[in-house]
Design a protein around this motif. Structure first.
Motif, PDB file in Angstrom:
ATOM      1  N   UNK A  38      38.299  46.223  44.148  1.00 24.58           N
ATOM      2  CA  UNK A  38      38.233  46.545  42.731  1.00 24.58           C
ATOM      3  C   UNK A  38      39.173  45.713  41.891  1.00 24.58           C
ATOM      4  N   UNK A  39      39.608  46.281  40.773  1.00 22.54           N
ATOM      5  CA  UNK A  39      40.432  45.564  39.798  1.00 22.54           C
ATOM      6  C   UNK A  39      41.709  44.987  40.395  1.00 22.54           C
TER       7      UNK A  39
ATOM      8  N   UNK B 107      32.147  48.496  41.739  1.00 22.16           N
ATOM      9  CA  UNK B 107      31.248  49.316  42.546  1.00 22.16           C
ATOM     10  C   UNK B 107      30.711  48.557  43.759  1.00 22.16           C
ATOM     11  N   UNK B 108      30.348  47.286  43.574  1.00 22.93           N
ATOM     12  CA  UNK B 108      29.798  46.533  44.703  1.00 22.93           C
ATOM     13  C   UNK B 108      30.873  46.244  45.737  1.00 22.93           C
ATOM     14  N   UNK B 109      32.046  45.818  45.287  1.00 27.46           N
ATOM     15  CA  UNK B 109      33.143  45.566  46.220  1.00 27.46           C
ATOM     16  C   UNK B 109      33.601  46.860  46.885  1.00 27.46           C
TER      17      UNK B 109
ATOM     18  N   UNK C 131      29.179  38.835  47.064  1.00 27.95           N
ATOM     19  CA  UNK C 131      28.551  39.054  45.767  1.00 27.95           C
ATOM     20  C   UNK C 131      29.388  38.417  44.673  1.00 27.95           C
ATOM     21  N   UNK C 132      28.743  37.655  43.784  1.00 27.80           N
ATOM     22  CA  UNK C 132      29.426  37.118  42.605  1.00 27.80           C
ATOM     23  C   UNK C 132      29.114  38.040  41.430  1.00 27.80           C
ATOM     24  N   UNK C 133      30.093  38.794  40.955  1.00 25.89           N
ATOM     25  CA  UNK C 133      29.818  39.838  39.961  1.00 25.89           C
ATOM     26  C   UNK C 133      29.673  39.283  38.550  1.00 25.89           C
ATOM     27  N   UNK C 134      29.020  40.075  37.724  1.00 21.73           N
ATOM     28  CA  UNK C 134      28.899  39.752  36.303  1.00 21.73           C
ATOM     29  C   UNK C 134      29.670  40.773  35.497  1.00 21.73           C
ATOM     30  N   UNK C 135      29.855  40.490  34.229  1.00 23.44           N
ATOM     31  CA  UNK C 135      30.438  41.469  33.322  1.00 23.44           C
ATOM     32  C   UNK C 135      29.608  41.492  32.049  1.00 23.44           C
ATOM     33  N   UNK C 136      29.733  42.565  31.306  1.00 20.56           N
ATOM     34  CA  UNK C 136      28.886  42.708  30.121  1.00 20.56           C
ATOM     35  C   UNK C 136      29.595  43.527  29.061  1.00 20.56           C
TER      36      UNK C 136
ATOM     37  N   UNK D 282      39.412  34.571  42.911  1.00 21.00           N
ATOM     38  CA  UNK D 282      39.403  35.144  41.565  1.00 21.00           C
ATOM     39  C   UNK D 282      39.635  36.642  41.620  1.00 21.00           C
ATOM     40  N   UNK D 283      39.770  37.223  40.462  1.00 22.27           N
ATOM     41  CA  UNK D 283      39.878  38.676  40.305  1.00 22.27           C
ATOM     42  C   UNK D 283      39.011  39.074  39.133  1.00 22.27           C
ATOM     43  N   UNK D 284      38.188  40.094  39.299  1.00 25.34           N
ATOM     44  CA  UNK D 284      37.252  40.517  38.263  1.00 25.34           C
ATOM     45  C   UNK D 284      37.479  41.987  37.956  1.00 25.34           C
ATOM     46  N   UNK D 285      37.570  42.333  36.653  1.00 29.68           N
ATOM     47  CA  UNK D 285      37.944  43.698  36.259  1.00 29.68           C
ATOM     48  C   UNK D 285      36.772  44.556  35.806  1.00 29.68           C
ATOM     49  N   UNK D 286      35.558  44.153  36.100  1.00 30.17           N
ATOM     50  CA  UNK D 286      34.415  44.853  35.508  1.00 30.17           C
ATOM     51  C   UNK D 286      33.652  45.690  36.534  1.00 30.17           C
TER      52      UNK D 286
END
Length: 404
Positions: A278-279, A300-302, A319-324, A291-295
């Motif tokens: 997660x974050x 949920x996937x990680x 998985x390469x996550x997206x944000x919106x 990298x680190x992704x906060x979305x």
């Protein structure tokens, strides 16, 4: 001291990654005991709803968003339970109340804590917005249609400003950019973005930062970097988060400069029997690099993958996550790094839909893709990001491939 509680799996953290991890464990292990130790007073809850749908959809309520972690997994979800000590060698964690939990395998899903404005203390009318408790308090305050100052022009700040003005509040949004969104949107889209807020009645204070403030009764005063002070009934601060990796650092687990926990492709930390997701986790993305992704997509996937890994799957997180974000009915999605100061390729499909390719400084690598009002383009965006590097002097079709 012997542990008071023993579980096959202990998850430290009470957010979306924790919920997803418990459910991931149950995909492979129906009987293992699970404890979720969350410091918040409420069970895991989808954070995006707190600044979006719960404010904008009258038919969407708390029950519609509830994750039901305990009911769906049988996990023992302990609320108001802050973990203060991790002993990776003894495989125990100790809470602020002095309770000790022994684990077979441990997941750190501690997320992050909101960045604060020095001197502006949290209080009944000053919210560093992140939790379900914050939502309940802001709903209570918003019922009287107060004057609200929102500090921050990122995802949380803009979404909350949009939500509040649509619920009858008088909203002033303080942000550091010359044009709202200019730090992550191409200039043409930043202007569209700013126009959305002005059209809907949000007062914008661009090029300003909060430097302090104080509460006096039912009033809050926010000091700005130009020497002026804003008077409000309520202040909401949305300046992003800082990874909550201090538990790992104190336990001798390898962390990054920003305090996040470094994991490998299996989400394992440097300590045997300890994973992170997660974050709070910095991980090796197959397309984006470390990298680190906060979305939410990443959380949920990680989290799900981490749960399955804890239960013995042996899989990698690939998985390469997206944000919106979505404000005033306008939605945009993105993958990668959005830096408008670097070269851009803009593909305006029509008056409403656009794709923006964010390039590296030398213009030879696509490092981010933003989809403005474009649906079902994420897989194509991932393909573009993986197709690297591109030929110098190529046209749009050769450079990035058309999306949308």
């Amino acid at each position: 001291m012997s542990a008071e509680h023993r579980f096959d799996y202990v998850i430290v953290g009470g957010g979306m990654s924790a919920d997803a991890a418990a459910k991931g464990i149950r995909e492979l292990d129906r009987d293992g005991t699970i404890a979720v130790l969350g410091e918040e007073p409420t069970p895991p809850f989808p954070r995006p709803a707190l600044s979006k749908k719960l404010w904008t959809d009258p038919d969407f309520g708390l029950d519609d968003a509830a994750l039901a972690t305990a009911d769906s997994t049988g996990a023992s979800v302990r609320l108001d339970t802050a973990v203060e000590v991790l002993d990776a060698e003894a495989r125990t964690v100790t809470t602020a109340a002095g309770e000790q939990y022994a684990y077979g395998r441990l997941l750190l899903a501690t997320g992050g804590r909101p960045r604060q404005v020095a001197g502006l203390e949290p209080g009944p009318r000053v919210l560093y917005y992140r939790t379900l408790t914050d939502y309940h308090r802001l709903r209570e305050l918003a019922a009287s249609h107060p004057r609200v100052t929102v500090v921050g022009g990122g995802w949380i700040g803009t979404e909350i400003a949009a939500a509040l003005v649509q619920n009858g509040c008088t909203v002033t949004l303080v942000h550091p950019d010359g044009v709202l969104g200019a730090s992550f949107l191409a200039p043409t889209l930043a202007q569209r973005y700013e126009d959305l807020f002005r059209t809907h009645g949000v007062q914008l204070l661009p090029g300003r930062r909060a430097t302090g403030g104080r509460s006096e009764g039912d009033a809050v005063h926010v000091d700005l970097d130009d020497g002026t002070t804003l008077d409000s009934d309520v202040v909401v601060v949305g300046l992003g988060i800082e990874p909550a990796g201090e538990l790992a650092t104190a336990a001798g687990i390898t962390t990054a400069d920003d305090g996040s926990v470094i994991v490998d492709s299996h989400l394992a930390t440097s300590a045997p029997g300890v994973w992170a997701a997660g974050d709070v986790a910095t991980y090796p993305d197959r397309i984006l690099g470390r990298t680190r992704v906060e979305h939410v997509d990443n959380a949920t996937t990680m989290g799900t993958v981490a749960g399955r890994v804890l239960a013995g799957s042996g899989e990698s997180y690939d998985h390469t996550p997206y944000f919106y974000s979505e404000v005033f009915g306008t939605r945009f999605e993105a993958i990668g790094t959005l830096d408008p100061s670097a070269p851009l390729v803009e593909d305006h499909l029509n008056d409403e839909r656009s794709v923006v390719y964010h390039l590296s400084q030398d213009g030879r690598k696509v490092v981010g893709v933003l989809l403005w009002q474009v649906e079902d383009g994420l897989d194509e965006a991932r393909t573009v990001l993986a197709r690297q590097p591109v030929a110098t002097g190529a046209g749009l079709e050769d450079l990035v491939g058309r999306i949308g």
